[in-house]
Design an enzyme around this catalytic site. Structure first.
Site, short mmCIF file in Angstrom:
data_model
loop_
_atom_site.label_atom_id
_atom_site.label_comp_id
_atom_site.label_asym_id
_atom_site.label_seq_id
_atom_site.Cartn_x
_atom_site.Cartn_y
_atom_site.Cartn_z
CG HIS A 17 -1.95 -0.96 1.36
ND1 HIS A 17 -2.13 -1.75 2.46
CD2 HIS A 17 -2.94 -1.30 0.50
CE1 HIS A 17 -3.19 -2.52 2.29
NE2 HIS A 17 -3.69 -2.29 1.10
CE LYS A 41 -11.10 -6.98 2.85
NZ LYS A 41 -9.83 -6.28 2.88
NE ARG A 91 -3.14 -7.01 -4.31
CZ ARG A 91 -3.94 -7.04 -3.26
NH1 ARG A 91 -3.47 -7.36 -2.08
NH2 ARG A 91 -5.21 -6.76 -3.39
CB SER A 128 -4.56 -6.20 4.53
OG SER A 128 -4.06 -4.97 4.11
#
Ligand code: ADP
Length: 168
Positions: A17, A41, A91, A128
């Site tokens: 990040h 989440k 990514r 994360s």
């Protein structure tokens, strides 16, 4: 003055990040790192306040970056704060489908453009959720997150002696 938004849950902020935020700060006059208040989440490890505090600590060297949060639609936040661009890190191919869909939806909703920055190869495996998982079970994440974050993870999960919080 061009303002960019870097949105995310940042639970917690990783070196991946930070790399994207630093690179965004080189291209835009102002950058707002917008933390999602309620990540979709099941549970977040750190509270919104903690996630913001860590981001403030690790971006203290970047004068044109500020930390805020949003709830609801990102495009509404963008309009309220006069932001012209959303910047996201990519990514892998697995990020692409969803990010493309979201970028097109946001453009349709508000006309705001999304810019993608490709991750630095050394961070392409970092997320994360994986950092949380590794730290929870005592793995060493010191090279994956800034020192301030590593410290918080230590406080949360103990000294990485190989014991997760759920273990006796
Ligand atoms: P994560 O997917 O790790 O939970 P977020 O939901 O906070 O992260 O994502 C915020 C933004 O940061 C997204 O655009 C995501 O693609 C990007 N990002 C996350 N990790 C990396 C990384 N290692 N390299 C580049 N971009 C990343």
């Amino acid at each position: 003055m061009a303002t960019a938004l870097c949105p995310g849950s940042f639970d917690p902020v990783t070196n991946g990040h930070l790399d994207i935020i630093e690179r965004t700060a080189r291209h835009f006059d102002n950058v707002i790192v917008a933390v999602i208040r309620n990540p979709q989440k099941s549970e977040s490890l750190f509270t919104l306040e903690e996630r913001q505090e860590m981001l403030r600590e690790v971006t203290a060297h970047l004068p044109n970056v500020r930390i805020d949060f949003f709830k609801g639609l990102l495009v509404d936040y963008a309009k309220e704060h006069d932001a012209q661009a959303i910047v996201k890190g990519l990514r892998a191919l697995s990020d692409f489908d969803y990010e493309l869909q979201m970028a097109q939806m946001n453009e349709r909703l508000s006309g705001i453009d999304t810019f993608f920055i490709s991750t630095s190869p050394q961070y392409s495996f970092l997320s994360s959720s994986l950092v949380r998982e590794v730290a929870r079970f005592g793995g060493d994440v010191t090279n994956m997150v800034p020192p301030a974050v590593s410290k918080r993870l230590n406080e949360r999960f103990g000294d990485r002696s190989g014991k997760g919080e759920d273990q006796p």
